[in-house]
Design a protein around this motif. Structure first.
Motif, PDB file in Angstrom:
ATOM      1  N   GLU A 233      11.758   1.479 -12.627  1.00 21.53           N
ATOM      2  CA  GLU A 233      12.767   2.556 -12.579  1.00 21.53           C
ATOM      3  C   GLU A 233      13.673   2.394 -11.351  1.00 21.53           C
ATOM      4  OE1 GLU A 233      10.789   6.404 -12.804  1.00 21.53           O
ATOM      5  OE2 GLU A 233      12.051   7.131 -11.172  1.00 21.53           O
TER       6      GLU A 233
ATOM      7  N   SER B 125       9.176   6.828   1.415  1.00 19.65           N
ATOM      8  CA  SER B 125       8.967   7.112   2.845  1.00 19.65           C
ATOM      9  C   SER B 125       7.776   8.030   3.054  1.00 19.65           C
ATOM     10  CB  SER B 125      10.244   7.728   3.432  1.00 19.65           C
ATOM     11  OG  SER B 125      11.331   6.872   3.214  1.00 19.65           O
ATOM     12  N   GLY B 126       6.677   7.698   2.376  1.00 29.16           N
ATOM     13  CA  GLY B 126       5.450   8.470   2.504  1.00 29.16           C
ATOM     14  C   GLY B 126       4.518   7.865   3.532  1.00 29.16           C
ATOM     15  N   ASN B 127       3.242   7.751   3.162  1.00 27.05           N
ATOM     16  CA  ASN B 127       2.232   7.248   4.107  1.00 27.05           C
ATOM     17  C   ASN B 127       2.620   5.896   4.693  1.00 27.05           C
ATOM     18  OD1 ASN B 127       0.479   9.432   3.597  1.00 27.05           O
ATOM     19  ND2 ASN B 127      -0.357   8.406   1.804  1.00 27.05           N
ATOM     20  N   ILE B 128       2.968   4.959   3.836  1.00 28.52           N
ATOM     21  CA  ILE B 128       3.278   3.599   4.298  1.00 28.52           C
ATOM     22  C   ILE B 128       4.722   3.501   4.802  1.00 28.52           C
ATOM     23  CG2 ILE B 128       3.630   1.229   3.475  1.00 28.52           C
ATOM     24  CD1 ILE B 128       0.719   1.797   4.055  1.00 28.52           C
TER      25      ILE B 128
ATOM     26  N   ARG C 207      -3.121   5.745 -11.421  1.00 29.27           N
ATOM     27  CA  ARG C 207      -1.897   6.383 -10.905  1.00 29.27           C
ATOM     28  C   ARG C 207      -0.644   5.845 -11.596  1.00 29.27           C
ATOM     29  NH1 ARG C 207      -0.495   4.520  -5.048  1.00 29.27           N
ATOM     30  NH2 ARG C 207       0.047   2.686  -6.290  1.00 29.27           N
TER      31      ARG C 207
ATOM     32  N   ASN D 152       0.927  -1.483  -4.522  1.00 26.78           N
ATOM     33  CA  ASN D 152      -0.309  -1.946  -5.174  1.00 26.78           C
ATOM     34  C   ASN D 152      -0.426  -1.301  -6.548  1.00 26.78           C
ATOM     35  OD1 ASN D 152      -1.616  -3.606  -3.151  1.00 26.78           O
ATOM     36  ND2 ASN D 152      -1.853  -1.731  -1.968  1.00 26.78           N
TER      37      ASN D 152
ATOM     38  N   ILE E  65       6.699   2.506  -2.747  1.00 25.57           N
ATOM     39  CA  ILE E  65       6.633   3.561  -3.770  1.00 25.57           C
ATOM     40  C   ILE E  65       5.431   3.282  -4.664  1.00 25.57           C
ATOM     41  CG2 ILE E  65       9.136   3.956  -3.783  1.00 25.57           C
ATOM     42  CD1 ILE E  65       9.301   2.143  -6.266  1.00 25.57           C
TER      43      ILE E  65
ATOM     44  N   ASN F  76       0.382  -4.434   2.077  1.00 23.96           N
ATOM     45  CA  ASN F  76      -0.326  -3.885   0.910  1.00 23.96           C
ATOM     46  C   ASN F  76      -1.784  -3.623   1.221  1.00 23.96           C
ATOM     47  OD1 ASN F  76       1.416  -6.307   0.514  1.00 23.96           O
ATOM     48  ND2 ASN F  76       1.776  -5.303  -1.435  1.00 23.96           N
TER      49      ASN F  76
ATOM     50  N   ALA G 163       5.257  -3.640  -0.525  1.00 24.06           N
ATOM     51  CA  ALA G 163       4.000  -3.080  -0.010  1.00 24.06           C
ATOM     52  C   ALA G 163       3.207  -2.380  -1.105  1.00 24.06           C
ATOM     53  CB  ALA G 163       4.296  -2.086   1.125  1.00 24.06           C
TER      54      ALA G 163
ATOM     55  N   ARG H 123      13.317  10.150  -3.428  1.00 21.64           N
ATOM     56  CA  ARG H 123      14.117  10.969  -4.350  1.00 21.64           C
ATOM     57  C   ARG H 123      14.553  12.266  -3.687  1.00 21.64           C
ATOM     58  NH1 ARG H 123       9.562  10.755  -8.882  1.00 21.64           N
ATOM     59  NH2 ARG H 123       8.462  11.226  -6.942  1.00 21.64           N
ATOM     60  N   ASN H 124      13.973  12.554  -2.526  1.00 22.38           N
ATOM     61  CA  ASN H 124      14.261  13.809  -1.824  1.00 22.38           C
ATOM     62  C   ASN H 124      14.592  13.546  -0.352  1.00 22.38           C
ATOM     63  OD1 ASN H 124      13.379  15.769  -4.053  1.00 22.38           O
ATOM     64  ND2 ASN H 124      11.585  14.437  -3.838  1.00 22.38           N
TER      65      ASN H 124
ATOM     66  N   TYR I  20      -3.046   3.154   5.638  1.00 22.76           N
ATOM     67  CA  TYR I  20      -1.923   3.725   6.397  1.00 22.76           C
ATOM     68  C   TYR I  20      -2.365   4.387   7.710  1.00 22.76           C
ATOM     69  CZ  TYR I  20      -2.829   8.637   5.123  1.00 22.76           C
ATOM     70  OH  TYR I  20      -3.381   9.885   5.006  1.00 22.76           O
TER      71      TYR I  20
ATOM     72  N   ILE J 229      -3.339  -2.926   4.238  1.00 22.03           N
ATOM     73  CA  ILE J 229      -3.743  -2.181   5.443  1.00 22.03           C
ATOM     74  C   ILE J 229      -3.679  -0.683   5.136  1.00 22.03           C
ATOM     75  CG2 ILE J 229      -1.385  -2.299   6.427  1.00 22.03           C
ATOM     76  CD1 ILE J 229      -2.749  -2.482   9.213  1.00 22.03           C
TER      77      ILE J 229
HETATM   78  N1  LIG Z   1      -1.731   4.711   1.397  1.00 23.33           N
HETATM   79  C1  LIG Z   1      -2.093   3.514   1.859  1.00 23.33           C
HETATM   80  O1  LIG Z   1      -2.920   3.401   2.788  1.00 23.33           O
HETATM   81  C2  LIG Z   1      -1.468   2.287   1.271  1.00 23.33           C
HETATM   82  C3  LIG Z   1      -1.734   1.065   1.886  1.00 23.33           C
HETATM   83  C4  LIG Z   1      -1.099  -0.084   1.421  1.00 23.33           C
HETATM   84  C5  LIG Z   1      -0.235  -0.017   0.330  1.00 23.33           C
HETATM   85  N2  LIG Z   1      -0.038   1.184  -0.286  1.00 23.33           N
HETATM   86  C6  LIG Z   1       0.872   1.204  -1.451  1.00 23.33           C
HETATM   87  O2  LIG Z   1       2.147   1.589  -0.968  1.00 23.33           O
HETATM   88  C7  LIG Z   1       2.817   2.373  -1.967  1.00 23.33           C
HETATM   89  C8  LIG Z   1       3.138   3.728  -1.356  1.00 23.33           C
HETATM   90  O3  LIG Z   1       1.909   4.366  -1.014  1.00 23.33           O
HETATM   91  P1  LIG Z   1       1.903   5.660  -0.093  1.00 23.33           P
HETATM   92  O4  LIG Z   1       0.477   5.948   0.200  1.00 23.33           O
HETATM   93  O5  LIG Z   1       2.876   5.488   1.031  1.00 23.33           O
HETATM   94  O6  LIG Z   1       2.466   6.742  -1.131  1.00 23.33           O
HETATM   95  P2  LIG Z   1       3.062   8.178  -0.816  1.00 23.33           P
HETATM   96  O7  LIG Z   1       2.593   8.667   0.505  1.00 23.33           O
HETATM   97  O8  LIG Z   1       2.810   8.998  -2.036  1.00 23.33           O
HETATM   98  O9  LIG Z   1       4.639   7.894  -0.699  1.00 23.33           O
HETATM   99  C9  LIG Z   1       5.379   7.462  -1.793  1.00 23.33           C
HETATM  100  C10 LIG Z   1       6.854   7.607  -1.454  1.00 23.33           C
HETATM  101  O10 LIG Z   1       7.620   7.111  -2.550  1.00 23.33           O
HETATM  102  C11 LIG Z   1       8.603   8.093  -2.915  1.00 23.33           C
HETATM  103  N3  LIG Z   1       8.884   7.927  -4.330  1.00 23.33           N
HETATM  104  C12 LIG Z   1       8.048   8.132  -5.384  1.00 23.33           C
HETATM  105  N4  LIG Z   1       8.674   7.842  -6.520  1.00 23.33           N
HETATM  106  C13 LIG Z   1       9.921   7.426  -6.195  1.00 23.33           C
HETATM  107  C14 LIG Z   1      11.038   6.990  -6.942  1.00 23.33           C
HETATM  108  N5  LIG Z   1      11.032   6.936  -8.281  1.00 23.33           N
HETATM  109  N6  LIG Z   1      12.158   6.641  -6.268  1.00 23.33           N
HETATM  110  C15 LIG Z   1      12.199   6.717  -4.924  1.00 23.33           C
HETATM  111  N7  LIG Z   1      11.168   7.122  -4.151  1.00 23.33           N
HETATM  112  C16 LIG Z   1      10.044   7.471  -4.795  1.00 23.33           C
HETATM  113  C17 LIG Z   1       7.969   9.418  -2.537  1.00 23.33           C
HETATM  114  O11 LIG Z   1       8.927  10.430  -2.283  1.00 23.33           O
HETATM  115  P3  LIG Z   1       9.514  11.413  -3.411  1.00 23.33           P
HETATM  116  O12 LIG Z   1       8.359  11.763  -4.322  1.00 23.33           O
HETATM  117  O13 LIG Z   1      10.060  12.547  -2.629  1.00 23.33           O
HETATM  118  O14 LIG Z   1      10.572  10.603  -4.094  1.00 23.33           O
HETATM  119  C18 LIG Z   1       7.305   9.044  -1.214  1.00 23.33           C
HETATM  120  O15 LIG Z   1       8.257   9.046  -0.167  1.00 23.33           O
HETATM  121  C19 LIG Z   1       1.876   2.446  -3.166  1.00 23.33           C
HETATM  122  O16 LIG Z   1       2.207   1.445  -4.094  1.00 23.33           O
HETATM  123  C20 LIG Z   1       0.508   2.186  -2.542  1.00 23.33           C
HETATM  124  O17 LIG Z   1      -0.420   1.668  -3.453  1.00 23.33           O
HETATM  125  C21 LIG Z   1      -0.609   2.331   0.170  1.00 23.33           C
END
Ligand SMILES: NC(=O)c1ccc[n+]([C@@H]2O[C@H](COP(=O)([O-])OP(=O)(O)OC[C@H]3O[C@@H](n4cnc5c(N)ncnc54)[C@H](OP(=O)(O)O)[C@@H]3O)[C@@H](O)[C@H]2O)c1
Length: 209
Positions: free
Chosen positions: A71, A8-11, A94, A89, A64, A128, A87, A31-32, A132, A130
């Motif tokens: 995992e 539940s981060g950026n995307i 990383r 990549n 994620i 995937n 979603a 996880r939190n 965020y 677009i």
């Molecule tokens: N950023 C972009 O613009 C964008 C665009 C398209 C696709 N994506 C892809 O979308 C995915 C997420 O990107 P993001 O930018 O949203 O990342 P992000 O902001 O770092 O968010 C990742 C989320 O995943 C959670 N997480 C990490 N490890 C986990 C686990 N083992 N179990 C459960 N939750 C877990 C994190 O929370 P906790 O660490 O608290 O668990 C956090 O809520 C990536 O694969 C990325 O390549 C990103």
């Protein structure tokens, strides 16, 4: 529709907030989950563990880091009869070896790898390609003003459901084809991170084919 958000981060955070605003039932997880409560409360959504979100959703958004997919799949088990929106990549810097392996493997797409970890689910690749911030800022547009969201998948009914979820938040689904066509919007591919309005995105796809 009930939507479980895993990551539940950026995307995941941005999409979950949009879907809740559009009237869907959303559960955020990570996880939190305690940390997600303020965001969830602001839009009337729930929070829970990753397992809770997997049970809650008819549709599960996986947002994620790619390196955590195996995992999480082992943690939650099968997602039978559910739609999984992938979603993620693969980024080797990383995500490590698993990302490099799917990039090097000409037989397997990134979402093909994800789908293999969740047998029983209908896996659809979407969101995937677009950025965020575009997802956050360009939501709830209409007609030609809508930014394209590339989507692909093998199950037509599941793909239709995800298209409706894209339209519900004011983006335009751009159907690329079956799951194998996802290579067109993986990192470094022509449709990746273009963030084009739907008309321009259709023109670009036409030029590529
Ligand atoms: N950023 C972009 O613009 C964008 C665009 C398209 C696709 N994506 C892809 O979308 C995915 C997420 O990107 P993001 O930018 O949203 O990342 P992000 O902001 O770092 O968010 C990742 C989320 O995943 C959670 N997480 C990490 N490890 C986990 C686990 N083992 N179990 C459960 N939750 C877990 C994190 O929370 P906790 O660490 O608290 O668990 C956090 O809520 C990536 O694969 C990325 O390549 C990103």
């Amino acid at each position: 529709m009930k939507i479980g958000i895993i990551g539940s981060g950026n995307i995941g955070g941005t999409l979950g907030q949009h879907w809740a605003k559009a009237g869907h039932e959303v559960m955020f997880s990570s996880r939190n989950p305690e940390d997600l409560k303020p965001m969830a409360k602001a839009v009337g959504a729930k929070t829970g563990t990753v397992e809770n979100a997997a049970v809650f959703g008819d549709v599960i958004l996986l947002a994620i880091p790619f390196g955590k997919v195996l995992e999480v799949a082992q943690q939650i088990g099968r997602l039978d009869h559910k739609i999984l929106i992938d979603a993620t990549n693969p980024y080797p810097q990383r995500d490590g070896d698993v990302a490099q392996r799917v990039i090097d493997d000409r037989e397997q797409t990134a979402t093909g790898y994800v789908a293999e970890q969740f047998p029983g689910a209908q896996t659809i690749k979407a969101f995937n390609s677009i950025y965020y911030k575009v997802l956050a800022d360009q939501a709830f547009q209409s007609g030609d003003d809508r930014v394209a969201v590339q989507i692909c998948g093998d199950d037509l009914q599941a793909k239709q459901t995800v298209k409706q979820l894209i339209e519900a938040i004011g983006f335009a689904p751009q159907d690329i084809g079956d799951l194998s066509s996802g290579t067109l919007f993986e990192p470094n591919a022509p449709l990746y991170n273009q963030n084009l309005k739907i008309g321009d995105a259709l023109t670009l796809l036409h030029q590529l084919r």
